[in-house]
Design a protein around this motif. Structure first.
Motif, PDB file in Angstrom:
ATOM      1  N   THR A 166     -29.972 -80.541  38.208  1.00 36.01           N
ATOM      2  CA  THR A 166     -30.220 -81.344  36.836  1.00 36.01           C
ATOM      3  C   THR A 166     -30.896 -82.819  37.214  1.00 36.01           C
ATOM      4  N   PRO A 167     -31.736 -83.080  36.601  1.00 37.16           N
ATOM      5  CA  PRO A 167     -32.430 -84.498  37.002  1.00 37.16           C
ATOM      6  C   PRO A 167     -31.801 -85.805  36.323  1.00 37.16           C
ATOM      7  N   PHE A 168     -30.535 -85.684  35.902  1.00 36.37           N
ATOM      8  CA  PHE A 168     -30.018 -86.696  35.473  1.00 36.37           C
ATOM      9  C   PHE A 168     -28.534 -86.835  35.989  1.00 36.37           C
ATOM     10  N   PHE A 169     -28.133 -88.233  35.931  1.00 44.89           N
ATOM     11  CA  PHE A 169     -26.716 -88.385  36.154  1.00 44.89           C
ATOM     12  C   PHE A 169     -25.549 -88.009  35.312  1.00 44.89           C
ATOM     13  N   LEU A 170     -25.791 -88.298  34.190  1.00 47.29           N
ATOM     14  CA  LEU A 170     -24.890 -87.580  33.080  1.00 47.29           C
ATOM     15  C   LEU A 170     -25.405 -86.477  32.364  1.00 47.29           C
ATOM     16  N   SER A 171     -24.034 -85.700  32.298  1.00 48.36           N
ATOM     17  CA  SER A 171     -24.298 -84.138  32.015  1.00 48.36           C
ATOM     18  C   SER A 171     -24.670 -84.091  30.578  1.00 48.36           C
ATOM     19  N   THR A 172     -24.871 -82.880  30.040  1.00 45.34           N
ATOM     20  CA  THR A 172     -25.188 -82.433  28.628  1.00 45.34           C
ATOM     21  C   THR A 172     -24.308 -82.517  27.418  1.00 45.34           C
ATOM     22  N   TYR A 173     -23.076 -82.508  27.735  1.00 49.72           N
ATOM     23  CA  TYR A 173     -21.946 -82.408  27.098  1.00 49.72           C
ATOM     24  C   TYR A 173     -21.388 -83.762  26.583  1.00 49.72           C
ATOM     25  N   GLY A 174     -21.856 -85.109  27.099  1.00 50.16           N
ATOM     26  CA  GLY A 174     -21.425 -86.058  26.526  1.00 50.16           C
ATOM     27  C   GLY A 174     -21.875 -86.533  25.296  1.00 50.16           C
ATOM     28  N   GLN A 175     -21.115 -86.851  24.487  1.00 49.93           N
ATOM     29  CA  GLN A 175     -21.438 -87.244  22.998  1.00 49.93           C
ATOM     30  C   GLN A 175     -21.576 -88.918  22.809  1.00 49.93           C
ATOM     31  N   ALA A 176     -22.415 -89.148  22.347  1.00 50.32           N
ATOM     32  CA  ALA A 176     -22.910 -90.932  22.644  1.00 50.32           C
ATOM     33  C   ALA A 176     -22.354 -91.438  21.157  1.00 50.32           C
ATOM     34  N   LEU A 177     -22.635 -90.862  19.981  1.00 47.76           N
ATOM     35  CA  LEU A 177     -22.392 -91.317  18.675  1.00 47.76           C
ATOM     36  C   LEU A 177     -21.512 -90.647  17.934  1.00 47.76           C
ATOM     37  N   SER A 178     -20.793 -91.252  17.020  1.00 54.08           N
ATOM     38  CA  SER A 178     -19.648 -90.758  16.297  1.00 54.08           C
ATOM     39  C   SER A 178     -20.157 -89.663  15.311  1.00 54.08           C
ATOM     40  N   ASP A 179     -21.484 -89.490  15.060  1.00 57.31           N
ATOM     41  CA  ASP A 179     -22.157 -88.572  14.216  1.00 57.31           C
ATOM     42  C   ASP A 179     -22.148 -87.261  14.997  1.00 57.31           C
ATOM     43  N   GLY A 180     -22.020 -87.140  16.007  1.00 59.97           N
ATOM     44  CA  GLY A 180     -22.218 -85.884  16.979  1.00 59.97           C
ATOM     45  C   GLY A 180     -23.326 -85.819  17.755  1.00 59.97           C
ATOM     46  N   THR A 181     -24.213 -86.873  17.767  1.00 63.51           N
ATOM     47  CA  THR A 181     -25.236 -87.071  18.559  1.00 63.51           C
ATOM     48  C   THR A 181     -24.959 -86.994  20.029  1.00 63.51           C
ATOM     49  N   MET A 182     -25.440 -86.194  20.843  1.00 63.58           N
ATOM     50  CA  MET A 182     -25.041 -86.060  22.244  1.00 63.58           C
ATOM     51  C   MET A 182     -26.216 -87.020  22.925  1.00 63.58           C
ATOM     52  N   TYR A 183     -25.569 -87.745  24.172  1.00 63.33           N
ATOM     53  CA  TYR A 183     -26.125 -88.608  25.035  1.00 63.33           C
ATOM     54  C   TYR A 183     -27.585 -87.893  25.483  1.00 63.33           C
ATOM     55  N   ARG A 184     -27.552 -86.945  26.092  1.00 64.09           N
ATOM     56  CA  ARG A 184     -28.924 -86.586  26.369  1.00 64.09           C
ATOM     57  C   ARG A 184     -29.928 -86.333  25.417  1.00 64.09           C
TER      58      ARG A 184
END
Length: 231
Positions: free
Chosen positions: A1-19
């Motif tokens: 993976t070309p990034f530090f944070l994974s694909t399963y981290g949720q960033a916003l309360s509306d369900g938006t994933m960080y990636r």
């Protein structure tokens, strides 16, 4: 993976994933296009560094891996073979199999010893808190973390991890997201560790299992631990 944070981290309360946020996408486009693989650029940068320091012979680089891990051994052997292709023999990879405890001790004790105790080691961890608070992934890189592996310091990460603990930041998800993006960019700029892979797991459920959730949610998935047998 070309990034530090994974694909399963949720960033916003509306369900938006960080990636999937604009800021996270921009980092990958800026620092790791084409999934972070560019053999020609890698060779060009390596040639420039070797020339700058007047190095003509092959550079020896040891990679420690856990002796009982077949995946780490195969990954190390793959890197060894690919480095010969990409760098034309200018980088000589030396695989070094050691026990898991010895590997961890080697990395952690290096904080008390001169630079050069070890060069590259495989390491990974799972962080459940990342599912809803992606920024916490960077706490392992702070200078105050007790189980860190090196003397590495990143003042941006040190500062923003403290900021993200403050109530006014925790309650402002857009500001928290902004700080998370800034921390990941700071890690990209230093690149003292190389994200290689993220694990993906699959699960098949029997038809007589009633799952409590219709959609996947970070941290709990489909809630299978709370499932029951269908009547």
């Amino acid at each position: 993976t070309p990034f530090f944070l994974s694909t399963y981290g949720q960033a916003l309360s509306d369900g938006t994933m960080y990636r999937s946020t604009a800021g996270a996408k921009a980092l990958v486009e800026k620092y790791a296009p084409n999934n972070g693989y560019d053999a020609a650029k890698a060779k060009s940068l390596m040639d420039a560094v070797l020339a700058k320091h007047g190095i003509t012979g092959p550079v020896k680089l040891r990679i420690h891996y856990t002796e009982t891990s077949d995946s780490a051994r195969m990954a190390t052997e793959y890197i060894d073979a690919q480095f010969d292709i990409v760098y034309g023999g200018k980088i000589d990879i030396e695989p070094a199999a050691i026990s898991s405890s010895a590997r961890l001790t080697l990395m952690r004790d290096s904080q008390k010893q001169p630079v050069g105790t070890w060069e590259l080691c495989w390491s990974s961890w799972g962080l459940g808190a990342e599912a809803y608070t992606p920024w916490k992934k960077f706490q392992v890189y702070t200078s105050t973390k007790s189980n860190r592996y090196t003397n590495y310091r990143n003042e941006v990460v040190n500062k923003l991890c403290v900021e993200c603990e403050k109530e006014e930041v925790r309650l402002d998800e857009q500001l928290t997201l902004k700080y998370t993006v800034e921390m990941e960019e700071a890690m990209y700029q230093d690149m003292t560790c190389i994200p290689v892979y993220g694990k993906t797991s699959y699960m098949m459920y029997a038809e007589n299992v009633d799952l409590p959730m219709d959609e996947y949610a970070p941290g709990v998935g489909f809630g299978w631990v709370y499932s029951s047998a269908a009547k």
